[in-house]
Design a protein around this motif. Sequence first.
Motif, PDB file in Angstrom:
ATOM      1  N   ALA A  15       0.508   4.810   4.219  1.00  0.00           N
ATOM      2  CA  ALA A  15       0.065   4.162   2.981  1.00  0.00           C
ATOM      3  C   ALA A  15      -0.128   5.194   1.858  1.00  0.00           C
ATOM      4  O   ALA A  15      -0.366   6.367   2.103  1.00  0.00           O
ATOM      5  CB  ALA A  15      -1.237   3.413   3.232  1.00  0.00           C
ATOM      6  N   TYR A  48      -1.937   6.930  -1.262  1.00  0.00           N
ATOM      7  CA  TYR A  48      -3.231   7.248  -1.867  1.00  0.00           C
ATOM      8  C   TYR A  48      -2.963   8.200  -3.037  1.00  0.00           C
ATOM      9  O   TYR A  48      -2.589   9.349  -2.813  1.00  0.00           O
ATOM     10  CB  TYR A  48      -4.158   7.937  -0.862  1.00  0.00           C
ATOM     11  CG  TYR A  48      -4.622   7.072   0.280  1.00  0.00           C
ATOM     12  CD1 TYR A  48      -5.935   6.613   0.337  1.00  0.00           C
ATOM     13  CD2 TYR A  48      -3.761   6.734   1.325  1.00  0.00           C
ATOM     14  CE1 TYR A  48      -6.379   5.835   1.400  1.00  0.00           C
ATOM     15  CE2 TYR A  48      -4.194   5.952   2.385  1.00  0.00           C
ATOM     16  CZ  TYR A  48      -5.496   5.505   2.417  1.00  0.00           C
ATOM     17  OH  TYR A  48      -5.926   4.732   3.470  1.00  0.00           O
ATOM     18  N   THR A  91      -7.692   3.599  -7.223  1.00  0.00           N
ATOM     19  CA  THR A  91      -7.774   2.388  -6.391  1.00  0.00           C
ATOM     20  C   THR A  91      -6.840   1.284  -6.868  1.00  0.00           C
ATOM     21  O   THR A  91      -6.672   0.278  -6.192  1.00  0.00           O
ATOM     22  CB  THR A  91      -9.212   1.818  -6.373  1.00  0.00           C
ATOM     23  OG1 THR A  91      -9.524   1.265  -7.659  1.00  0.00           O
ATOM     24  CG2 THR A  91     -10.223   2.886  -5.995  1.00  0.00           C
ATOM     25  N   ARG A 114      -1.221  -7.007  -6.357  1.00  0.00           N
ATOM     26  CA  ARG A 114      -1.905  -6.266  -5.301  1.00  0.00           C
ATOM     27  C   ARG A 114      -2.351  -4.908  -5.827  1.00  0.00           C
ATOM     28  O   ARG A 114      -1.857  -4.424  -6.838  1.00  0.00           O
ATOM     29  CB  ARG A 114      -0.968  -6.077  -4.103  1.00  0.00           C
ATOM     30  CG  ARG A 114      -0.619  -7.391  -3.411  1.00  0.00           C
ATOM     31  CD  ARG A 114      -1.826  -7.933  -2.675  1.00  0.00           C
ATOM     32  NE  ARG A 114      -1.596  -9.294  -2.156  1.00  0.00           N
ATOM     33  CZ  ARG A 114      -2.474  -9.967  -1.459  1.00  0.00           C
ATOM     34  NH1 ARG A 114      -3.661  -9.423  -1.193  1.00  0.00           N
ATOM     35  NH2 ARG A 114      -2.224 -11.191  -1.040  1.00  0.00           N
ATOM     36  N   GLU A 146      -6.351  -1.961  -1.407  1.00  0.00           N
ATOM     37  CA  GLU A 146      -6.391  -3.045  -0.422  1.00  0.00           C
ATOM     38  C   GLU A 146      -6.123  -2.549   0.995  1.00  0.00           C
ATOM     39  O   GLU A 146      -6.395  -3.254   1.961  1.00  0.00           O
ATOM     40  CB  GLU A 146      -5.406  -4.155  -0.821  1.00  0.00           C
ATOM     41  CG  GLU A 146      -5.873  -4.920  -2.051  1.00  0.00           C
ATOM     42  CD  GLU A 146      -5.046  -6.156  -2.347  1.00  0.00           C
ATOM     43  OE1 GLU A 146      -4.940  -7.024  -1.448  1.00  0.00           O
ATOM     44  OE2 GLU A 146      -4.509  -6.265  -3.461  1.00  0.00           O
ATOM     45  N   HIS A 147      -5.596  -1.338   1.116  1.00  0.00           N
ATOM     46  CA  HIS A 147      -5.430  -0.774   2.468  1.00  0.00           C
ATOM     47  C   HIS A 147      -6.343   0.428   2.699  1.00  0.00           C
ATOM     48  O   HIS A 147      -6.204   1.134   3.689  1.00  0.00           O
ATOM     49  CB  HIS A 147      -3.967  -0.385   2.715  1.00  0.00           C
ATOM     50  CG  HIS A 147      -3.440   0.649   1.763  1.00  0.00           C
ATOM     51  ND1 HIS A 147      -2.503   0.359   0.799  1.00  0.00           N
ATOM     52  CD2 HIS A 147      -3.734   1.966   1.618  1.00  0.00           C
ATOM     53  CE1 HIS A 147      -2.244   1.453   0.110  1.00  0.00           C
ATOM     54  NE2 HIS A 147      -2.977   2.440   0.593  1.00  0.00           N
ATOM     55  N   TYR A 148      -7.295   0.679   1.789  1.00  0.00           N
ATOM     56  CA  TYR A 148      -8.235   1.786   1.979  1.00  0.00           C
ATOM     57  C   TYR A 148      -9.363   1.358   2.928  1.00  0.00           C
ATOM     58  O   TYR A 148      -9.885   0.251   2.820  1.00  0.00           O
ATOM     59  CB  TYR A 148      -8.879   2.202   0.645  1.00  0.00           C
ATOM     60  CG  TYR A 148      -7.952   2.848  -0.353  1.00  0.00           C
ATOM     61  CD1 TYR A 148      -6.596   3.041  -0.090  1.00  0.00           C
ATOM     62  CD2 TYR A 148      -8.443   3.279  -1.585  1.00  0.00           C
ATOM     63  CE1 TYR A 148      -5.770   3.625  -1.029  1.00  0.00           C
ATOM     64  CE2 TYR A 148      -7.612   3.877  -2.526  1.00  0.00           C
ATOM     65  CZ  TYR A 148      -6.269   4.042  -2.251  1.00  0.00           C
ATOM     66  OH  TYR A 148      -5.455   4.622  -3.185  1.00  0.00           O
ATOM     67  N   THR A 149      -9.757   2.254   3.805  1.00  0.00           N
ATOM     68  CA  THR A 149     -10.854   1.938   4.729  1.00  0.00           C
ATOM     69  C   THR A 149     -12.182   1.776   3.988  1.00  0.00           C
ATOM     70  O   THR A 149     -13.085   1.101   4.470  1.00  0.00           O
ATOM     71  CB  THR A 149     -11.009   3.053   5.784  1.00  0.00           C
ATOM     72  OG1 THR A 149     -11.150   4.305   5.124  1.00  0.00           O
ATOM     73  CG2 THR A 149      -9.800   3.095   6.712  1.00  0.00           C
ATOM     74  N   PRO A 166     -10.475  -5.409   3.924  1.00  0.00           N
ATOM     75  CA  PRO A 166      -9.736  -6.597   3.484  1.00  0.00           C
ATOM     76  C   PRO A 166     -10.616  -7.808   3.195  1.00  0.00           C
ATOM     77  O   PRO A 166     -10.345  -8.569   2.264  1.00  0.00           O
ATOM     78  CB  PRO A 166      -8.791  -6.888   4.656  1.00  0.00           C
ATOM     79  CG  PRO A 166      -8.625  -5.578   5.351  1.00  0.00           C
ATOM     80  CD  PRO A 166      -9.912  -4.857   5.184  1.00  0.00           C
ATOM     81  N   TRP A 200     -11.846  -7.909  -0.389  1.00  0.00           N
ATOM     82  CA  TRP A 200     -10.833  -8.368  -1.336  1.00  0.00           C
ATOM     83  C   TRP A 200     -10.694  -9.889  -1.282  1.00  0.00           C
ATOM     84  O   TRP A 200     -10.576 -10.553  -2.322  1.00  0.00           O
ATOM     85  CB  TRP A 200      -9.487  -7.700  -1.045  1.00  0.00           C
ATOM     86  CG  TRP A 200      -9.487  -6.254  -1.420  1.00  0.00           C
ATOM     87  CD1 TRP A 200      -9.747  -5.186  -0.601  1.00  0.00           C
ATOM     88  CD2 TRP A 200      -9.262  -5.708  -2.725  1.00  0.00           C
ATOM     89  NE1 TRP A 200      -9.678  -4.014  -1.315  1.00  0.00           N
ATOM     90  CE2 TRP A 200      -9.380  -4.289  -2.609  1.00  0.00           C
ATOM     91  CE3 TRP A 200      -8.955  -6.266  -3.966  1.00  0.00           C
ATOM     92  CZ2 TRP A 200      -9.201  -3.452  -3.707  1.00  0.00           C
ATOM     93  CZ3 TRP A 200      -8.775  -5.418  -5.050  1.00  0.00           C
ATOM     94  CH2 TRP A 200      -8.903  -4.033  -4.921  1.00  0.00           C
TER      95      TRP A 200
END
Length: 369
Positions: A135, A137, A154, A221, A225-228, A232, A235
């Motif tokens: 992913a 970043y 973000t 999107r 949305e895929h950050y720890t 999810p 969101w």
Amino acid sequence: MKFNLIAPCYFGTESTAAFEVRRLGAEDVKVTDGRIAFSGGPEMIAAANLNLRCAERVLVLLKTYTATTFDELFDGVSSIPWEEILPADAQFPVKGSSLSSTLSSVPACQSIVKKAVVERLKRGHKVLMLPETGALYKIRFSIRKNVVEIMLDTSGDGLHKRGYRRNATGAPIKETLAAAIADLGRVRRDSVVADPFCGSGTMVIEAAQKALNIAPGLRRRFAAEHYTICPPQIWAQQREKALSEIRMDAAFEGFGYDLDPNAVALATHNAKLAGVGERCRFAQADVKDFAPESNMIVLTNPPYGERLGDLDTAAKLAGILGQRLEEHPVQGAYIITADADLERHLGKKASRRRKLYNGMIPCQVYMYY
């Protein structure tokens, strides 16, 4: 967990962006030139990305410190617990800027920041290689007068990319700037808005979304949305909240006109994608036939410079618009342009003016009440 957040915005739109941030319930709101600093939990990251109309993106501020040497820059970046933020397979491009600082070479600083993150991730994840196949970043740095800020983006794509404008006419106004002008024009849920130079419809569409309280980020999107750090379910909750706050009972109407039939077709298409197709009507028309009603708010970005290429023609169009507004007085007219002589061309002095930047182009919003 609370984060320090930064929302960059165009110069001149800070007060509008700050109001939006406060309305979301952000804490510690501080306004400086071209940015709003605030704090909040993971839900604030999601809410800000989904709801902010005037901000360009939402950044997590990870560290602020002073650095005048590359060693100091490296050590500061290396002290951030990157292994808690980035997985071992993360892609992490680095972008940044430097102004009035000893470390003036941006490429050199990018290289140092990247190296520091790599070394910390290798130690933290106990690996020898970082494939960067996972992913994305985006890491950003800013160095101002030797003060370094290290940030995590973000948003991903800029927040002006709402997801409804697939194509655009020449040199269109940014959605975030159009939203700021709709705010200056005090567009309300029962407003009637008209744009005699509508282009791809951005000004009218942003006004409609504001009136109906449609969150601008609902159709796209975001990187986080895929950050720890922002799970999810948060969101999903914030999207559900934004959907529940849409006011379809608003009485707003929007009208856009353009001489180019392709622009009219594009604006109509964009309005449908934006969820305001039933509230916005676009038609092919010349500005000399513009006859707004007295209850209308005119929001417009007349062709000028890059969009037209002919300053004499731009001046004539402004003069025609001035005549039409003189013959058909409206509730308010808000005209953004880089034309420093607009008042002379329009034939009337503005009630107020507000300096703004359209990208790197200095502009003014001329307000007529």
